[in-house]
Design a protein around this motif. Structure first.
Motif, PDB file in Angstrom:
ATOM      1  N   SER A   1       0.816  -1.215   0.000  1.00  0.00           N
ATOM      2  CA  SER A   1       0.000   0.000   0.000  1.00  0.00           C
ATOM      3  C   SER A   1       0.849   1.263   0.000  1.00  0.00           C
ATOM      4  O   SER A   1       0.356   2.347  -0.281  1.00  0.00           O
ATOM      5  N   GLN A   2       2.126   1.130   0.348  1.00  0.00           N
ATOM      6  CA  GLN A   2       2.988   2.310   0.407  1.00  0.00           C
ATOM      7  C   GLN A   2       3.503   2.684  -0.980  1.00  0.00           C
ATOM      8  O   GLN A   2       4.024   3.768  -1.186  1.00  0.00           O
ATOM      9  N   ARG A   3       3.399   1.718  -1.930  1.00  0.00           N
ATOM     10  CA  ARG A   3       3.937   1.971  -3.267  1.00  0.00           C
ATOM     11  C   ARG A   3       3.118   3.059  -3.948  1.00  0.00           C
ATOM     12  O   ARG A   3       1.896   2.956  -4.019  1.00  0.00           O
ATOM     13  N   PRO A   4       3.748   4.121  -4.472  1.00  0.00           N
ATOM     14  CA  PRO A   4       2.969   5.167  -5.140  1.00  0.00           C
ATOM     15  C   PRO A   4       2.434   4.668  -6.484  1.00  0.00           C
ATOM     16  O   PRO A   4       3.017   3.763  -7.092  1.00  0.00           O
ATOM     17  N   CYS A   5       1.336   5.251  -6.960  1.00  0.00           N
ATOM     18  CA  CYS A   5       0.831   4.869  -8.276  1.00  0.00           C
ATOM     19  C   CYS A   5       1.501   5.726  -9.348  1.00  0.00           C
ATOM     20  O   CYS A   5       2.191   6.694  -9.031  1.00  0.00           O
ATOM     21  N   GLY A   6       1.305   5.372 -10.618  1.00  0.00           N
ATOM     22  CA  GLY A   6       1.921   6.133 -11.706  1.00  0.00           C
ATOM     23  C   GLY A   6       1.112   7.372 -12.041  1.00  0.00           C
ATOM     24  O   GLY A   6       0.307   7.828 -11.237  1.00  0.00           O
ATOM     25  N   GLU A   7       1.319   7.928 -13.242  1.00  0.00           N
ATOM     26  CA  GLU A   7       0.645   9.173 -13.603  1.00  0.00           C
ATOM     27  C   GLU A   7      -0.248   9.046 -14.827  1.00  0.00           C
ATOM     28  O   GLU A   7      -1.063   9.915 -15.094  1.00  0.00           O
TER      29      GLU A   7
ATOM     30  N   HIS B   1      -1.085  -4.624  -9.761  1.00  0.00           N
ATOM     31  CA  HIS B   1      -0.054  -3.750  -9.184  1.00  0.00           C
ATOM     32  C   HIS B   1       0.854  -3.186 -10.282  1.00  0.00           C
ATOM     33  O   HIS B   1       1.211  -2.011 -10.260  1.00  0.00           O
ATOM     34  N   GLU B   2       1.209  -4.027 -11.252  1.00  0.00           N
ATOM     35  CA  GLU B   2       2.059  -3.568 -12.363  1.00  0.00           C
ATOM     36  C   GLU B   2       1.386  -2.444 -13.137  1.00  0.00           C
ATOM     37  O   GLU B   2       2.025  -1.469 -13.520  1.00  0.00           O
TER      38      GLU B   2
ATOM     39  N   LYS C   1       2.147   2.276 -13.296  1.00  0.00           N
ATOM     40  CA  LYS C   1       2.258   3.347 -14.279  1.00  0.00           C
ATOM     41  C   LYS C   1       1.000   4.200 -14.398  1.00  0.00           C
ATOM     42  O   LYS C   1       1.011   5.220 -15.067  1.00  0.00           O
ATOM     43  N   ALA C   2      -0.079   3.787 -13.745  1.00  0.00           N
ATOM     44  CA  ALA C   2      -1.348   4.498 -13.952  1.00  0.00           C
ATOM     45  C   ALA C   2      -1.858   5.236 -12.720  1.00  0.00           C
ATOM     46  O   ALA C   2      -1.820   4.718 -11.605  1.00  0.00           O
ATOM     47  N   ALA C   3      -2.367   6.446 -12.937  1.00  0.00           N
ATOM     48  CA  ALA C   3      -3.110   7.161 -11.898  1.00  0.00           C
ATOM     49  C   ALA C   3      -4.589   6.849 -12.062  1.00  0.00           C
ATOM     50  O   ALA C   3      -5.365   6.915 -11.123  1.00  0.00           O
ATOM     51  N   THR C   4      -4.981   6.528 -13.302  1.00  0.00           N
ATOM     52  CA  THR C   4      -6.366   6.172 -13.598  1.00  0.00           C
ATOM     53  C   THR C   4      -6.377   4.882 -14.413  1.00  0.00           C
ATOM     54  O   THR C   4      -5.734   4.814 -15.458  1.00  0.00           O
ATOM     55  N   VAL C   5      -7.079   3.873 -13.916  1.00  0.00           N
ATOM     56  CA  VAL C   5      -7.191   2.607 -14.635  1.00  0.00           C
ATOM     57  C   VAL C   5      -8.622   2.463 -15.130  1.00  0.00           C
ATOM     58  O   VAL C   5      -9.567   2.489 -14.346  1.00  0.00           O
ATOM     59  N   ILE C   6      -8.765   2.351 -16.445  1.00  0.00           N
ATOM     60  CA  ILE C   6     -10.098   2.209 -17.021  1.00  0.00           C
ATOM     61  C   ILE C   6     -10.291   0.761 -17.448  1.00  0.00           C
ATOM     62  O   ILE C   6      -9.456   0.197 -18.150  1.00  0.00           O
TER      63      ILE C   6
ATOM     64  N   SER D   1      -4.952   5.214  -6.700  1.00  0.00           N
ATOM     65  CA  SER D   1      -5.265   5.479  -8.102  1.00  0.00           C
ATOM     66  C   SER D   1      -6.787   5.410  -8.265  1.00  0.00           C
ATOM     67  O   SER D   1      -7.485   4.896  -7.399  1.00  0.00           O
ATOM     68  N   ALA D   2      -7.285   5.955  -9.376  1.00  0.00           N
ATOM     69  CA  ALA D   2      -8.723   5.897  -9.619  1.00  0.00           C
ATOM     70  C   ALA D   2      -9.029   4.684 -10.487  1.00  0.00           C
ATOM     71  O   ALA D   2      -8.287   4.364 -11.404  1.00  0.00           O
ATOM     72  N   HIS D   3     -10.111   4.000 -10.159  1.00  0.00           N
ATOM     73  CA  HIS D   3     -10.536   2.850 -10.967  1.00  0.00           C
ATOM     74  C   HIS D   3     -11.866   3.218 -11.604  1.00  0.00           C
ATOM     75  O   HIS D   3     -12.841   3.475 -10.906  1.00  0.00           O
TER      76      HIS D   3
END
Ligand SMILES: [Zn+2]
Length: 472
Positions: free
Chosen positions: A213-219, A314-315, A319-324, A367-369
């Protein structure tokens, strides 16, 4: 956010196990009573909270006939009321869909959503009818669980470092001590589930305490397509969870072979019994047709698949801030049974795990899902929007004269859906097809390209407008 952890009992004395089973059986009757009385439209219509239910039972003496300790039945009432609440919320998902189909007027929709959320649906004829339709009267199916509140149990390590969990039994002040096969003490409210001679101790920990949970998400904003060979393919064409297909295929083969062997053994046992050789029949049943080993293997397989899928998600979130993604929860609201065919059953189950992983990992890592309507995303070309042909992992578009990697093509289409002005999450399948058809016809007849063309929608998806995406 919380995640569930499970501790297992080590070698447990059969007498203790039997006592726990008896307690769980009695608490199962408490659950049935709660469902019977409060699990329907009428029950919740009266708007009861679990505390009120407890007070009523104490007043009219309902609790006496179950023969369990006060804390045990009170916790069980709370748990069963929460189950009923969840059942109600699941029905509301279907009703929200029905509302979006019924009207396009935003004010009217909002009025109905609000009424539904506040449980004020009884006075609106449409909502009342929909609730009656979708809220199937449930009943209790749980007879093997004991819920224990944090202040009613304790854990202690013995001289050899073994951890013991002491929980209340059926007699006051007589604790049942359960040896655990872990050195990490469970915490918070416990749910003991009794299965095949073993006690599973389910408890929740705070997800923020987990390293992942500490791992930051991407952009980036990334679309993903769920597959069978790989868990996910993203809109850059990168696969994630590449071992999934192999895991599922080998499990499916193993199950088919095992079922074949078991059928053969069963027929040998039946023949023996028919000849009067009951000793042999009994021996085969006890030694070759048991369920303990089968359950362990199944649990191991489930754990492997979950790891593969969670790693894949997680992978993507790296790289994603938003996953669609496709709305994977759609067919999981009912009580529908999984299909009988092994491959289809595994696929349906992995779909549920993928939905869970997308939600859980997004929440934990911030991140946003965004779930979207994925109708026809694997059958249309992401470049021109026309329908094409899929063969294996290739997608042919005759208009563009191009062959795409099929999963990547679908993932890009999914990405574009997030900004699509015409296709909403609950737009019916047929309507989606019509919209897509109209767009390609417009291209063909060379009419001026309007705002809803896939090209514009694609550009929008790169700058997602959060007000058009809701997480319902
Ligand atoms: Zn094309």
């Amino acid at each position: 956010m919380k995640v569930t952890r499970i501790a297992y009992s080590a070698r447990l004395n059969p007498g203790k196990y039997a006592a726990l089973v008896e307690q769980a059986r009695r608490l199962g009757r408490v659950r049935s009573e709660v469902w019977q009385r409060y699990g329907s439209i009428l029950g919740v219509g009266s708007g009861l909270r679990d505390r009120q239910v407890r007070d009523r039972w104490l007043a009219d003496g309902t609790h006496v006939r179950f023969g369990v300790l006060a804390n045990a039945w009170k916790e069980t009432v709370r748990d069963a009321m929460a189950d009923i609440g969840a059942n109600l919320e699941a029905a509301k998902v279907d009703v929200r869909r029905a509302i979006s189909r019924r009207t396009n007027d935003p004010a009217e929709r909002q009025r109905m959503y609000t009424a539904l959320k506040a449980d004020q649906w009884a006075s609106d004829p449409f909502l009342a009818r929909q609730m009656r339709k979708h809220w199937k009267r449930g009943r209790n199916r749980t007879h093997d669980q004991i819920v224990v509140r944090a202040d009613n149990y304790n854990t202690a390590a013995d001289g050899r470092g073994r951890l013991w969990l002491a929980v209340p039994g059926l007699e006051p002040r007589k604790m049942v001590r359960i040896p655990l096969s872990t050195t990490v003490a469970p915490a918070g409210t416990l749910r003991l589930i009794l299965r095949r001679g073993r006690v599973e101790v389910h408890y929740q920990i705070d997800a923020s305490a987990m390293r992942s949970s500490q791992r930051p998400c991407g952009e980036a904003t990334v679309g993903v397509d769920k597959g069978y060979t790989e868990a996910l393919t993203d809109s850059d064409g990168q696969p994630h969870g590449e071992q999934l297909g192999e895991l599922l295929t080998s499990e499916s083969d193993r199950l088919k072979e095992r079922n074949r062997r078991r059928a053969k053994l069963r027929s040998i046992a039946n023949d023996a019994a028919a000849r009067g050789d009951h000793a042999k029949a009994q021996r085969i049943k006890a030694n070759n047709l048991g369920t303990v080993k089968r359950e362990r293997q199944a649990a191991r397989h489930r754990a492997r698949v979950r790891t593969e899928i969670f790693t894949a998600v997680h992978e993507v979130v790296d790289k994603a801030a938003t996953v669609i993604a496709e709305d994977l929860t759609k067919r999981f609201t009912g009580r529908k049974k999984l299909p009988k065919n092994i491959n289809r059953r595994l696929a349906a189950w992995t779909k549920g795990v993928t939905a869970e992983a997308l939600k859980s990992v997004s929440e934990r890592r911030g991140s946003a899902h965004v779930p979207v309507n994925a109708a026809y995303t694997s059958q249309t070309c992401h470049q021109c929007g026309d329908f094409g042909r899929r063969s294996g992992d290739r997608f042919h578009c005759t208009r563009c004269g191009v062959v795409w990697q099929a999963d990547m093509n679908a993932a890009i289409n999914i990405l574009h859906r997030a900004g699509d002005p015409d296709i909403a999450l609950h737009t019916p399948h047929k309507r989606v097809k019509q919209i897509l058809q109209d767009r390609t016809d417009r291209h063909r007849t060379r009419l001026p390209v309007q705002d809803s063309s896939p090209a514009t929608a694609g550009r929008r998806a790169n700058h997602p407008n959060h007000s058009t995406m809701n997480n319902e």
